[in-house]
Motif scaffolding. Structure first.
Motif, PDB file in Angstrom:
ATOM      1  N   GLN A  23      46.511  -6.931  46.766  1.00  0.00           N
ATOM      2  CA  GLN A  23      47.900  -6.790  47.342  1.00  0.00           C
ATOM      3  C   GLN A  23      47.841  -6.112  48.596  1.00  0.00           C
ATOM      4  O   GLN A  23      46.772  -5.408  49.061  1.00  0.00           O
TER       5      GLN A  23
ATOM      6  N   GLN B 283      52.642   0.726  40.806  1.00  0.00           N
ATOM      7  CA  GLN B 283      53.055  -0.657  40.771  1.00  0.00           C
ATOM      8  C   GLN B 283      51.875  -1.459  41.490  1.00  0.00           C
ATOM      9  O   GLN B 283      51.772  -2.637  41.261  1.00  0.00           O
ATOM     10  N   THR B 284      51.417  -1.074  42.546  1.00  0.00           N
ATOM     11  CA  THR B 284      50.075  -1.463  43.278  1.00  0.00           C
ATOM     12  C   THR B 284      49.071  -1.623  42.295  1.00  0.00           C
ATOM     13  O   THR B 284      48.293  -2.715  42.109  1.00  0.00           O
ATOM     14  N   ARG B 285      48.630  -0.501  41.601  1.00  0.00           N
ATOM     15  CA  ARG B 285      47.607  -0.458  40.385  1.00  0.00           C
ATOM     16  C   ARG B 285      47.857  -1.875  39.620  1.00  0.00           C
ATOM     17  O   ARG B 285      46.905  -2.515  39.119  1.00  0.00           O
ATOM     18  N   ASP B 286      48.913  -1.790  38.848  1.00  0.00           N
ATOM     19  CA  ASP B 286      49.508  -2.829  37.804  1.00  0.00           C
ATOM     20  C   ASP B 286      49.295  -4.100  38.500  1.00  0.00           C
ATOM     21  O   ASP B 286      48.783  -5.031  38.033  1.00  0.00           O
ATOM     22  N   ALA B 287      49.654  -4.385  39.654  1.00  0.00           N
ATOM     23  CA  ALA B 287      49.794  -5.853  40.462  1.00  0.00           C
ATOM     24  C   ALA B 287      48.252  -6.206  40.690  1.00  0.00           C
ATOM     25  O   ALA B 287      47.788  -7.198  40.580  1.00  0.00           O
ATOM     26  N   GLU B 288      47.432  -5.209  41.143  1.00  0.00           N
ATOM     27  CA  GLU B 288      46.047  -5.585  41.250  1.00  0.00           C
ATOM     28  C   GLU B 288      45.327  -5.752  40.033  1.00  0.00           C
ATOM     29  O   GLU B 288      44.581  -6.755  39.871  1.00  0.00           O
ATOM     30  N   THR B 289      45.614  -5.245  38.822  1.00  0.00           N
ATOM     31  CA  THR B 289      45.135  -5.378  37.750  1.00  0.00           C
ATOM     32  C   THR B 289      45.409  -6.971  37.065  1.00  0.00           C
ATOM     33  O   THR B 289      44.488  -7.656  36.607  1.00  0.00           O
ATOM     34  N   LYS B 290      46.965  -7.297  37.313  1.00  0.00           N
ATOM     35  CA  LYS B 290      47.084  -8.472  36.944  1.00  0.00           C
ATOM     36  C   LYS B 290      46.815  -9.624  37.628  1.00  0.00           C
ATOM     37  O   LYS B 290      46.385 -10.694  36.954  1.00  0.00           O
ATOM     38  N   ASP B 291      46.841  -9.454  38.891  1.00  0.00           N
ATOM     39  CA  ASP B 291      46.507 -10.497  39.793  1.00  0.00           C
ATOM     40  C   ASP B 291      44.892 -10.402  40.433  1.00  0.00           C
ATOM     41  O   ASP B 291      44.703  -9.674  41.141  1.00  0.00           O
TER      42      ASP B 291
END
Length: 220
Positions: A110, A97-105
């Motif tokens: 994060q 989840q952190t990886r996906d959030a880092e990629t999107k934002d």
């Protein structure tokens, strides 16, 4: 680039060699500070409270979780006197989840512990098999891969920030501060020297000079 986790658990712990004078490097200082991070362990022994300069820990009862500094947790685990509980942020699902959030934002980091790089490396070194199972990873390598993915996404943001500073310097604009809110201690330590050296190089090309002095005054 995956400078910490792809090469094995020891690489992050030895990221900063000592200087020629024998003084600890910035990376080694961060690793030392990270060892005071509290983690939860499940003892397999009984003992009264342990008293140290930094605090008191215990009492220790078999199968009763308690918090101890990371360095003590690693010591007890190596002596097979406890198991180490995985921090919530280290679980595979949380890392993905952190990886996906880092990629999107692309504009912010994060929330992760300030010493997540060092803590993860130490935990994987002393209790990798225990953590892999507790974190939902099939193997230690899989867990390390998840960590590497998170790190790679965050390193990409650091590089984008450095490029933005470089563009400002090329446009003859002085950079007085660089915001890295949410960046970990090791990430800041890694980039600080490169960023300051790059700014000095850019400002040295200015016709009037003096940019480096301004940068150093701001950095101080």
């Amino acid at each position: 680039s995956r400078p910490f986790f792809e090469r094995g658990p020891e690489s992050a712990l030895r990221a900063g060699p000592r200087t020629m004078s024998g003084e600890a490097s910035d990376a080694e200082i961060q690793e030392f500070l990270a060892e005071e991070t509290l983690v939860r362990v499940v003892p397999s022994f009984q003992h009264d409270v342990l008293r140290f300069v930094t605090g008191n820990y215990g009492p220790f009862e078999p199968q009763e979780p308690c918090e101890v500094p990371l360095w003590l947790a690693c010591l007890l685990r190596k002596r097979k006197m406890c198991t180490v509980e995985a921090p919530p942020w280290l679980r595979t699902e949380a890392l993905e989840q952190t990886r996906d959030a880092e990629t999107k934002d692309r504009d912010a980091f994060q929330a992760l512990p300030a010493h997540y790089v060092e803590v993860a490396a130490l935990l994987l070194e002393c209790a990798g098999d225990d953590l892999a199972a507790a974190c939902g990873a099939a193997t230690v390598s899989k867990l390390r891969e998840c960590l590497a993915d998170v790190e790679a996404a965050r390193v990409a943001k650091v590089r984008e920030g450095m490029l933005a500073v470089a563009r400002q310097a090329c446009a003859d604009e002085t950079t007085f501060s660089v915001k890295m809110n949410g960046a970990s201690a090791m990430e800041i330590t890694t980039v600080r020297g490169q960023l300051l050296a790059a700014l000095d190089a850019f400002y040295a090309t200015r016709p009037r000079g003096g940019g480096g002095a301004k940068r150093r005054a701001a950095a101080g």
